[in-house]
Motif scaffolding. Sequence first.
Motif, PDB file in Angstrom:
ATOM      1  N   ASP A 249       0.809  -1.214   0.000  1.00  0.00           N
ATOM      2  CA  ASP A 249       0.000   0.000   0.000  1.00  0.00           C
ATOM      3  C   ASP A 249       0.847   1.270   0.000  1.00  0.00           C
ATOM      4  O   ASP A 249       0.314   2.371   0.014  1.00  0.00           O
ATOM      5  CB  ASP A 249      -0.941   0.020   1.203  1.00  0.00           C
ATOM      6  CG  ASP A 249      -0.195  -0.052   2.528  1.00  0.00           C
ATOM      7  OD1 ASP A 249       1.034  -0.222   2.501  1.00  0.00           O
ATOM      8  OD2 ASP A 249      -0.855   0.044   3.580  1.00  0.00           O
ATOM      9  N   THR A 250       2.174   1.148   0.002  1.00  0.00           N
ATOM     10  CA  THR A 250       3.051   2.321  -0.021  1.00  0.00           C
ATOM     11  C   THR A 250       3.361   2.695  -1.469  1.00  0.00           C
ATOM     12  O   THR A 250       4.490   2.567  -1.947  1.00  0.00           O
ATOM     13  CB  THR A 250       4.353   2.043   0.745  1.00  0.00           C
ATOM     14  OG1 THR A 250       4.966   0.866   0.187  1.00  0.00           O
ATOM     15  CG2 THR A 250       4.069   1.807   2.214  1.00  0.00           C
ATOM     16  N   VAL A 251       2.329   3.142  -2.193  1.00  0.00           N
ATOM     17  CA  VAL A 251       2.496   3.508  -3.588  1.00  0.00           C
ATOM     18  C   VAL A 251       3.242   4.843  -3.672  1.00  0.00           C
ATOM     19  O   VAL A 251       2.905   5.798  -2.978  1.00  0.00           O
ATOM     20  CB  VAL A 251       1.129   3.604  -4.278  1.00  0.00           C
ATOM     21  CG1 VAL A 251       1.312   3.991  -5.755  1.00  0.00           C
ATOM     22  CG2 VAL A 251       0.388   2.282  -4.170  1.00  0.00           C
ATOM     23  N   GLY A 252       4.245   4.887  -4.506  1.00  0.00           N
ATOM     24  CA  GLY A 252       5.014   6.104  -4.678  1.00  0.00           C
ATOM     25  C   GLY A 252       6.080   6.336  -3.637  1.00  0.00           C
ATOM     26  O   GLY A 252       6.769   7.358  -3.685  1.00  0.00           O
ATOM     27  N   ARG A 253       6.233   5.417  -2.688  1.00  0.00           N
ATOM     28  CA  ARG A 253       7.251   5.599  -1.664  1.00  0.00           C
ATOM     29  C   ARG A 253       8.628   5.314  -2.247  1.00  0.00           C
ATOM     30  O   ARG A 253       8.803   4.436  -3.094  1.00  0.00           O
ATOM     31  CB  ARG A 253       6.980   4.669  -0.485  1.00  0.00           C
ATOM     32  CG  ARG A 253       7.910   4.899   0.695  1.00  0.00           C
ATOM     33  CD  ARG A 253       7.490   4.083   1.896  1.00  0.00           C
ATOM     34  NE  ARG A 253       8.382   4.280   3.020  1.00  0.00           N
ATOM     35  CZ  ARG A 253       8.246   3.672   4.207  1.00  0.00           C
ATOM     36  NH1 ARG A 253       7.217   2.852   4.405  1.00  0.00           N
ATOM     37  NH2 ARG A 253       9.103   3.899   5.165  1.00  0.00           N
ATOM     38  N   LEU A 254       9.622   6.056  -1.761  1.00  0.00           N
ATOM     39  CA  LEU A 254      10.978   5.893  -2.252  1.00  0.00           C
ATOM     40  C   LEU A 254      11.560   4.563  -1.805  1.00  0.00           C
ATOM     41  O   LEU A 254      11.151   3.999  -0.780  1.00  0.00           O
ATOM     42  CB  LEU A 254      11.857   7.037  -1.749  1.00  0.00           C
ATOM     43  CG  LEU A 254      11.509   8.433  -2.268  1.00  0.00           C
ATOM     44  CD1 LEU A 254      12.366   9.482  -1.582  1.00  0.00           C
ATOM     45  CD2 LEU A 254      11.688   8.528  -3.772  1.00  0.00           C
ATOM     46  N   PRO A 255      12.529   4.011  -2.568  1.00  0.00           N
ATOM     47  CA  PRO A 255      13.186   2.776  -2.135  1.00  0.00           C
ATOM     48  C   PRO A 255      13.852   2.963  -0.780  1.00  0.00           C
ATOM     49  O   PRO A 255      14.354   4.045  -0.457  1.00  0.00           O
ATOM     50  CB  PRO A 255      14.213   2.519  -3.239  1.00  0.00           C
ATOM     51  CG  PRO A 255      13.725   3.282  -4.412  1.00  0.00           C
ATOM     52  CD  PRO A 255      13.018   4.483  -3.874  1.00  0.00           C
ATOM     53  N   CYS A 256      13.873   1.900   0.014  1.00  0.00           N
ATOM     54  CA  CYS A 256      14.350   1.998   1.391  1.00  0.00           C
ATOM     55  C   CYS A 256      15.375   0.921   1.694  1.00  0.00           C
ATOM     56  O   CYS A 256      15.338  -0.188   1.139  1.00  0.00           O
ATOM     57  CB  CYS A 256      13.187   1.858   2.387  1.00  0.00           C
ATOM     58  SG  CYS A 256      11.983   3.188   2.283  1.00  0.00           S
ATOM     59  N   LEU A 257      16.283   1.259   2.586  1.00  0.00           N
ATOM     60  CA  LEU A 257      17.198   0.314   3.211  1.00  0.00           C
ATOM     61  C   LEU A 257      16.831   0.257   4.688  1.00  0.00           C
ATOM     62  O   LEU A 257      16.741   1.297   5.349  1.00  0.00           O
ATOM     63  CB  LEU A 257      18.645   0.757   3.042  1.00  0.00           C
ATOM     64  CG  LEU A 257      19.694  -0.210   3.606  1.00  0.00           C
ATOM     65  CD1 LEU A 257      19.868  -1.402   2.680  1.00  0.00           C
ATOM     66  CD2 LEU A 257      21.031   0.494   3.807  1.00  0.00           C
ATOM     67  N   THR A 258      16.615  -0.932   5.205  1.00  0.00           N
ATOM     68  CA  THR A 258      16.163  -1.109   6.584  1.00  0.00           C
ATOM     69  C   THR A 258      17.298  -1.688   7.412  1.00  0.00           C
ATOM     70  O   THR A 258      17.935  -2.674   7.018  1.00  0.00           O
ATOM     71  CB  THR A 258      14.948  -2.041   6.644  1.00  0.00           C
ATOM     72  OG1 THR A 258      13.930  -1.533   5.775  1.00  0.00           O
ATOM     73  CG2 THR A 258      14.396  -2.133   8.052  1.00  0.00           C
ATOM     74  N   VAL A 259      17.553  -1.058   8.556  1.00  0.00           N
ATOM     75  CA  VAL A 259      18.587  -1.508   9.493  1.00  0.00           C
ATOM     76  C   VAL A 259      17.898  -1.835  10.807  1.00  0.00           C
ATOM     77  O   VAL A 259      17.332  -0.964  11.464  1.00  0.00           O
ATOM     78  CB  VAL A 259      19.671  -0.436   9.705  1.00  0.00           C
ATOM     79  CG1 VAL A 259      20.730  -0.936  10.683  1.00  0.00           C
ATOM     80  CG2 VAL A 259      20.317  -0.059   8.371  1.00  0.00           C
ATOM     81  N   MET A 260      17.940  -3.117  11.204  1.00  0.00           N
ATOM     82  CA  MET A 260      17.330  -3.589  12.451  1.00  0.00           C
ATOM     83  C   MET A 260      18.443  -3.928  13.435  1.00  0.00           C
ATOM     84  O   MET A 260      19.328  -4.728  13.139  1.00  0.00           O
ATOM     85  CB  MET A 260      16.452  -4.810  12.186  1.00  0.00           C
ATOM     86  CG  MET A 260      15.370  -4.582  11.134  1.00  0.00           C
ATOM     87  SD  MET A 260      14.479  -6.083  10.684  1.00  0.00           S
ATOM     88  CE  MET A 260      13.706  -6.482  12.254  1.00  0.00           C
TER      89      MET A 260
END
Length: 1027
Positions: A249-260
């Motif tokens: 549902d995150t249409v148009g959201r920029l690509p992301c890098l996730t750090v946990m």
Amino acid sequence: MAFDPVQKILAIGTQRGALRIFGRPGVECYCQHESGAAVIQLQFLINEGALVSALADDTVHLWNLRQKRPAVLHSLKFNRERITFCHLPFQSKWLYIGTERGNVHIVNVESFTLSVPPPPHDTLHLQSYLTALPVAPSVQLIIGYESGIVALWDLKSKKAEYRYTYDEAIHSVAWHHEGKQFICSHSDGTLTIWNMRGQGKPIQTITPHGKQPKDGKKTEPCKPILKVEYKTTRNGEPFIILSGGLSFDTVGRLPCLTVMHGKSTAVLEMDYPIVDFLTLCETPYPNDFQEPYAVVVLLEKDLVVIDLLPHIRKPLPLTIHESPVTCCEYFADCPADLIPALYSAGSRQKRQGYSKREWPISGGNWGQGRRSFHFLYNYTDVSDEDPFAIQILAWCPESRMLCVAGVSANLLIYRFSKLEVTTEVLLEVRMQCELNDSDSPDGGGEQTSGHPTPRASPQTSGPPSHPSTSSNNSDSGNIPCLKVRNAPLKQSPGYQVDLVVQLVWVSGEPPQQITSLALNSSYSLVVFGNSNGLAVVDYIQKTVVLNLGTVELYGCNDPYQRQLRSPRKSRQPSGGILRAVTDSANSWFKLAASVSSLCDINEGSATSEDRCKSPTSGSALWVGALPVCLLSTVLLSVYPPRGANPLDRDNSFSRSRSSSVTSIDKEGKEAISSFHFCETYARKGDSVLTPCLYVGTSLGTVLCLAITMPPAGEQRQLQPVVISPAGMLVRLKGSVMRMSFLDATGSHAPPAYESWYEPNVTTDGEERVRKRRPVSVSPSTSQDLSENQYSVVCSEKQAKVVSLPSQTCIYKHSITESSFILRADMVQMSQGACLACFCANGHIMTLSLPGLRPLMDVNYLPLTDMRIARTFCFTNLGQAMYMCSPTEIQRITYSQEVCENLQEMLGELFTPVETPEAPNRGFFKGLFGGGAQSLDREELFGEVAAGKASRSLAQHIPGPGGMEGMKGAASGVVGELARARIALDERGQKLGELEDRTAAMMSSADNFSKHAHEMMLKCKDKKWYQF
């Protein structure tokens, strides 16, 4: 992408088969695979100076990085299977290659030959391909398949110990450093963590970006997690770093890098899609705590390094791809204090959110005389709209003055200052030129009232919806394409806006784009031209000095019969907004006061001398209640001159390419194509050098304008600059591209310039001394008619050399007949000056000066992209550059001297570095068997134990990688031989000197022996008491 943690170098592969290897800033290398196939994976032989590349055409290459020019040593071409993944463990000579059929092949890196692979489990031969195969710290290989199956393969027993099954496809697998756990990323956006001795189910399932339903139902699926890395720390929770996995549902959201990290999750948005990422760790050993400290993220159009606390700033943030590059200039031999000044101003630009950690990619060494691109300073007029695009730029390195021309017929002039200023007062100076009849160049237009009238704000007289084409007394059509709004403009140290110049709409016609631009700091003048004419601006007095149409430049000596045109229909003016935004403030600026002035160019009402004077002479600037500030930013709205024919705007590369212009209609479209400021002989037979402005047109005509400068000091602020036509110098075939001057000896005679001074520091009662570069001494009276200068003019078709002051053409050369010249520059080489040309057919040619003798003609690069035509430029010492892609600058050399020394100029990627010590396993771990011992892989995969693989499976291709090393070694051997010969000669010389000394000592010994014998005979018969 791959990283060598010991050598500190980074390798990047492209879709076109190119390799870019980066070390410290300034150390980089470009390599190209011959096939041009896309690079799908890279693996370093850590601290061994080698790199393995796998391509989409199912070939694997081994590159040698120990030489200055990396080259392929071995290649392996797979014939029956497609390569999907490769893995090379640290300090191992066995390369694991997974294929689309689910097989794992093992390659000996030393010989680059296949070994017989361990047979995979029967149940794994499904219609799936291998996605990841990290090797455990012991002797276990984990194999992940797209179908969701994971196999734990024991290399010693050559069988699968465990199988793990999940419902979703696997994209990547990563080991825990102890070898007891591993993590998988799946196509539904989940992460699964497995115990190696588990019961077939994951111990933990994580959906980083999934929404948790309140009723306890299953988490909604997300986008695939394309890659995951699992890194541990000695004092804290492990890091789980992943790309992808966002919810649908995150249409148009920029690509992301996730750090946990533990209970915290950081989502880092990127400007472009993520291609790959790598985690940089303190140790290269996979069976030790990795201690990650940074993440390198490769984007489609950028490279970002992220500290696991704040962001690391790149030392080379040359983000030229943020918007299309429209023009490019290359300056050599700049003043010594210029580079430190630009670097100092650029280092103070805002850098919030950046880490203080040093740039981690720091390997390699610079070569001798190595030159590279370093970011110094960035100034941006922030806008993503086309009306604000920069079309032409002019820069004076000595005075640091900068002038840029935009596509909306606007001009911005900048000064360089080390101090921060806030501009409180902005002025608008309108140069009124009302036309009575657009059809008649000789019509007697009436001059409007000369009394300036103040206006509260330019917004009160905004552009009308339909500009009038018939109104002569109204100001409805006299509007610029862009608006400038008023507000205090805080300008940070560096380049600060000093003057804004705009061409305006006249009688419903939009202004033509600026086609040529020049700046001279010694005269404090800026000149620009278009298809209608030219205008000269004095940025000291903030006035227009000259505003002439092309026809008026010829006067009564116009060689063309021009057809007059009727005015065009009304056009809607552009509603764009011109913004000047510095890095320290994103505030808008607009006009705070308005001033109207007159510039009469009617021949019937003013003389030529009066028409060329500054508008401030004989009139006062009335600004109401606002004071005039020296630091004010001024908008000059320049009207097209009388007699000019408005033409259609053309954003394409549309200069005339015809070698012979015979059409009267084409002759009416004569545009200004080039300018050149100089101190030369303005008229034929002159004996004194005077400041001049040479003007080149699109029909090949070169005209001269003589400049009369007021005295320096305070009079320069008050008295006007006077410019008068001095006649036509020469005519060529095609549009004039470049003009330059040589002195009597044939050396380049650069224009006069003014040295930089701080413009924002003034002391009351103290007059600033403006230092000006001295020019050539005028000839004596006995040399009045001798040739003391040469003018070099180059057009799209030919070049001519004219001797001055006799104005005689002494040399002429036809450069091209079938093509046309895109760029021409007079460059200084080590042996003298020459003319360098780049043609549209791809040829680079050089001509000697002043003789115009062809020196070189090389077919280098045909014009296939307009980007090359816009950005190609030459510079001194035989170098040139252009934008070879939207994100890359290509620098070339056409100098034989540089080519001969190129090997010494290249940097070194590999430097001898000691490999870190292996981690200590500890007494108790070794005593109680805390992990299996690593086996010698030769016992498992060598020819003695496993035999030879089938030759039909893969074909070994020897590479030419040794040739370059052999050349380097040969040159090294020659150098060693030369040094040995010199040492031998020195040794022979010393041996000769030693022989002479020995002979002298022997002679001295003989004399001593003789004297001793005589003394002995003399004293032989004497008694002791006789002495």
